[in-house]
Design an enzyme around this catalytic site. Structure first.
Site, PDB file in Angstrom:
ATOM      1  N   SER A 128      95.474  81.786 -16.419  1.00  0.00           N
ATOM      2  CA  SER A 128      96.758  81.094 -16.440  1.00  0.00           C
ATOM      3  C   SER A 128      97.203  80.805 -17.862  1.00  0.00           C
ATOM      4  O   SER A 128      96.366  80.627 -18.764  1.00  0.00           O
ATOM      5  CB  SER A 128      96.592  79.776 -15.673  1.00  0.00           C
ATOM      6  OG  SER A 128      97.691  78.936 -15.919  1.00  0.00           O
ATOM      7  N   TYR A 152      92.335  71.379 -14.141  1.00  0.00           N
ATOM      8  CA  TYR A 152      92.643  72.695 -13.561  1.00  0.00           C
ATOM      9  C   TYR A 152      92.608  73.776 -14.649  1.00  0.00           C
ATOM     10  O   TYR A 152      91.934  74.797 -14.518  1.00  0.00           O
ATOM     11  CB  TYR A 152      94.019  72.680 -12.872  1.00  0.00           C
ATOM     12  CG  TYR A 152      94.577  74.071 -12.666  1.00  0.00           C
ATOM     13  CD1 TYR A 152      93.993  74.951 -11.760  1.00  0.00           C
ATOM     14  CD2 TYR A 152      95.670  74.526 -13.415  1.00  0.00           C
ATOM     15  CE1 TYR A 152      94.490  76.243 -11.596  1.00  0.00           C
ATOM     16  CE2 TYR A 152      96.169  75.797 -13.259  1.00  0.00           C
ATOM     17  CZ  TYR A 152      95.574  76.656 -12.351  1.00  0.00           C
ATOM     18  OH  TYR A 152      96.065  77.938 -12.202  1.00  0.00           O
ATOM     19  N   LYS A 156      89.995  77.261 -15.652  1.00  0.00           N
ATOM     20  CA  LYS A 156      90.381  78.639 -16.023  1.00  0.00           C
ATOM     21  C   LYS A 156      89.788  79.009 -17.385  1.00  0.00           C
ATOM     22  O   LYS A 156      89.252  80.097 -17.568  1.00  0.00           O
ATOM     23  CB  LYS A 156      91.908  78.755 -16.074  1.00  0.00           C
ATOM     24  CG  LYS A 156      92.611  78.565 -14.737  1.00  0.00           C
ATOM     25  CD  LYS A 156      92.252  79.647 -13.753  1.00  0.00           C
ATOM     26  CE  LYS A 156      92.921  79.482 -12.418  1.00  0.00           C
ATOM     27  NZ  LYS A 156      92.378  80.357 -11.381  1.00  0.00           N
TER      28      LYS A 156
HETATM   29  P1  NAD Z   1      97.364  79.901  -3.554  1.00  0.00           P
HETATM   30  O1  NAD Z   1      96.834  78.537  -3.373  1.00  0.00           O
HETATM   31  O2  NAD Z   1      98.575  80.303  -2.806  1.00  0.00           O
HETATM   32  O3  NAD Z   1      96.215  80.974  -3.265  1.00  0.00           O
HETATM   33  C1  NAD Z   1      94.843  80.692  -3.497  1.00  0.00           C
HETATM   34  C2  NAD Z   1      94.089  81.035  -2.227  1.00  0.00           C
HETATM   35  O4  NAD Z   1      92.694  80.776  -2.435  1.00  0.00           O
HETATM   36  C3  NAD Z   1      94.527  80.205  -1.018  1.00  0.00           C
HETATM   37  O5  NAD Z   1      94.876  81.077   0.039  1.00  0.00           O
HETATM   38  C4  NAD Z   1      93.300  79.348  -0.679  1.00  0.00           C
HETATM   39  O6  NAD Z   1      93.181  79.138   0.718  1.00  0.00           O
HETATM   40  C5  NAD Z   1      92.164  80.185  -1.244  1.00  0.00           C
HETATM   41  N1  NAD Z   1      90.962  79.437  -1.623  1.00  0.00           N
HETATM   42  C6  NAD Z   1      90.873  78.343  -2.429  1.00  0.00           C
HETATM   43  N2  NAD Z   1      89.585  77.962  -2.551  1.00  0.00           N
HETATM   44  C7  NAD Z   1      88.836  78.839  -1.824  1.00  0.00           C
HETATM   45  C8  NAD Z   1      87.452  78.981  -1.560  1.00  0.00           C
HETATM   46  N3  NAD Z   1      86.539  78.127  -2.040  1.00  0.00           N
HETATM   47  N4  NAD Z   1      87.032  80.008  -0.760  1.00  0.00           N
HETATM   48  C9  NAD Z   1      87.940  80.861  -0.242  1.00  0.00           C
HETATM   49  N5  NAD Z   1      89.265  80.784  -0.457  1.00  0.00           N
HETATM   50  C10 NAD Z   1      89.711  79.783  -1.242  1.00  0.00           C
HETATM   51  O7  NAD Z   1      97.606  80.120  -5.135  1.00  0.00           O
HETATM   52  P2  NAD Z   1      98.417  81.252  -5.888  1.00  0.00           P
HETATM   53  O8  NAD Z   1      99.667  80.661  -6.434  1.00  0.00           O
HETATM   54  O9  NAD Z   1      98.474  82.490  -5.081  1.00  0.00           O
HETATM   55  O10 NAD Z   1      97.443  81.454  -7.130  1.00  0.00           O
HETATM   56  C11 NAD Z   1      96.393  82.409  -7.090  1.00  0.00           C
HETATM   57  C12 NAD Z   1      95.527  82.243  -8.320  1.00  0.00           C
HETATM   58  O11 NAD Z   1      96.365  82.367  -9.481  1.00  0.00           O
HETATM   59  C13 NAD Z   1      94.859  80.876  -8.421  1.00  0.00           C
HETATM   60  O12 NAD Z   1      93.568  81.060  -8.955  1.00  0.00           O
HETATM   61  C14 NAD Z   1      95.731  80.119  -9.395  1.00  0.00           C
HETATM   62  O13 NAD Z   1      95.023  79.147 -10.088  1.00  0.00           O
HETATM   63  C15 NAD Z   1      96.202  81.241 -10.317  1.00  0.00           C
HETATM   64  N6  NAD Z   1      97.476  80.954 -10.974  1.00  0.00           N
HETATM   65  C16 NAD Z   1      98.564  80.567 -10.226  1.00  0.00           C
HETATM   66  C17 NAD Z   1      99.771  80.277 -10.854  1.00  0.00           C
HETATM   67  C18 NAD Z   1     100.958  79.798 -10.048  1.00  0.00           C
HETATM   68  O14 NAD Z   1     101.882  79.219 -10.642  1.00  0.00           O
HETATM   69  N7  NAD Z   1     101.026  80.037  -8.757  1.00  0.00           N
HETATM   70  C19 NAD Z   1      99.886  80.384 -12.246  1.00  0.00           C
HETATM   71  C20 NAD Z   1      98.760  80.806 -12.972  1.00  0.00           C
HETATM   72  C21 NAD Z   1      97.555  81.089 -12.321  1.00  0.00           C
END
Ligand code: NAD
Ligand code: UDP
Length: 344
Positions: A128, A152, A156
């Site tokens: 991120s 958080y 990362k």
């Molecule tokens: P999201 O919450 O929609 O998707 C994450 C998924 O991981 C969810 O479906 C959740 O159920 C699953 N999950 C969480 N913990 C788990 C575990 N222990 N075992 C199995 N499944 C688990 O988030 P997103 O927006 O799709 O983000 C995906 C990744 O990208 C994340 O790691 C997030 O930190 C990173 N990210 C997101 C953003 C953003 O703005 N959305 C920005 C930068 C980085």
């Protein structure tokens, strides 16, 4: 033969769009997700849109459960892994850091141990823009100093370090950390999109819920920043462009003979203010969206912009969607599914 990929968190917002892209490109995909922040309906929707039911497998399980995760490695041979799973709410991580460290670290360690055991060394990690130390000079380049400002972001940053250490320890590993900026948009079908829990924290899901009548008005968090219109500037990138960026990262990994470790920004390389986004959304919806100016939100920085030249040079990544398309696609999803996946 089709390449087979493990996609953790594949039922989530970015993961689900990436899985769709991978299925369209003829990969076989195994999703592992505990549905802690997503819905089983996402899996059905991916099957419906892709028409590739035979190439998609789903396991509902928590990555912290090593033995259950090992069964997935026993049942499938993987050519690579994309690791999206994790908790991602900054505010929640400040209130409950142990929950974040436990989930994001233990999940990742289990996954990496099993990858090592089953000799799967190709890995793409969801990092991120929050890993960067806040500096006034923009854009953020990959060589900028790191210094995440909340638990958080620190999960990362530390996981990136773990991955770097791993790649030094054994040159079989081919690892790319993708540092996303602000994802927006939804699949063109209007049936797959971001479905935040409760009141959205992020700007565009919030605006979309005002536009559809679920919330009364947008609170604009500060108009006294040192920016042209006084509101914060962010680098918004279409979720489909992120999906394509993951595919390009995998293709790059598959094309390399030697081990590698890279951290790469994924953004659009362009900045938009809160008012730019609001007005773009109003244009798409065809009506004014009410807003009130409030105090700054603690922790917000004035500007966050990605230097995306490394993604272009190394991966051939070029963002394809502009801000209007991002708002149009978000609106199509919000209008069709005002209550996200929980409506039926
Ligand atoms: P999201 O919450 O929609 O998707 C994450 C998924 O991981 C969810 O479906 C959740 O159920 C699953 N999950 C969480 N913990 C788990 C575990 N222990 N075992 C199995 N499944 C688990 O988030 P997103 O927006 O799709 O983000 C995906 C990744 O990208 C994340 O790691 C997030 O930190 C990173 N990210 C997101 C953003 C953003 O703005 N959305 C920005 C930068 C980085
Ligand atoms: N923002 C806002 N009102 C909201 C949510 C966000 O004015 O209800 C602003 C926020 O201050 C920031 C920008 O919109 O300047 C993007 O915020 P978001 O939470 O979407 O992304 P992040 O701050 O994590 O980059």
């Amino acid at each position: 033969m089709k390449k087979s990929l493990l996609v953790t968190g594949g039922a989530g917002y970015i993961g689900s769009h990436t899985v769709l892209d991978l299925l369209e490109q003829n990969y076989e995909v195994v999703i592992v997700d505990d549905l802690s922040n997503s819905s089983k309906k996402v899996i059905d929707t991916i099957k419906k849109i892709s028409q590739k039911e035979d190439s998609l497998f789903f396991y509902q399980l928590d990555l912290k459960e090593y033995a259950k995760l090992e069964k997935v490695f026993e049942e499938h041979h993987f050519d690579g892994v994309i690791h999206f799973a994790g908790y991602k709410a900054v505010g929640e991580s400040v209130m409950n850091p142990l929950m974040y460290y436990e989930n994001n670290f233990f999940s990742t360690i289990n996954l990496l141990k099993l990858m090592k055991k089953y000799k799967v060394f190709n890995f793409v990690f969801s990092s991120s823009a929050t890993v960067y130390k806040n500096v006034p000079e923009m854009p953020f380049h990959e060589e900028n100093p790191l210094g995440a400002a909340n638990p958080y972001g620190r999960t990362k940053q530390f996981i990136e370090q773990i991955l770097k250490d791993l790649s030094y320890s054994d040159d079989h590993w081919k690892i790319i950390c993708l540092r996303y900026f602000n994802p927006l948009g939804a699949d063109k079908s209007g049936d797959l999109g971001e479905d935040p829990n409760g009141v959205p924290n992020n700007l565009v899901p919030y605006i979309a819920q005002v536009a559809v009548g679920k919330l009364s008005h947008l609170n604009v968090f500060g108009t006294d920043y040192d920016t042209p219109d006084g509101t914060c500037i962010r680098d918004y990138v279409h979720v489909n462009d992120l999906a394509y960026g993951h595919r390009k990262a995998l293709e790059f990994i598959f094309s390399q003979d030697k081990g590698l470790y890279e951290a790469i920004n994924l953004g659009s390389g362009r900045g938009y203010s809160v008012f730019d986004i609001l007005h773009s959304f109003e244009e798409v919806v065809g009506k004014a969206i009410p807003y009130k100016v409030t105090d700054r939100r603690p922790g917000d920085i004035a500007r966050s912009l990605a230097d995306i030249s490394k993604a272009d040079q190394l991966l051939g990544f070029k963002p394809r969607s502009d801000i209007k398309e991002m708002c149009q696609d978000t609106w199509r999803w919000q209008k069709k599914h005002p209550n996200g996946f929980s409506e039926e």
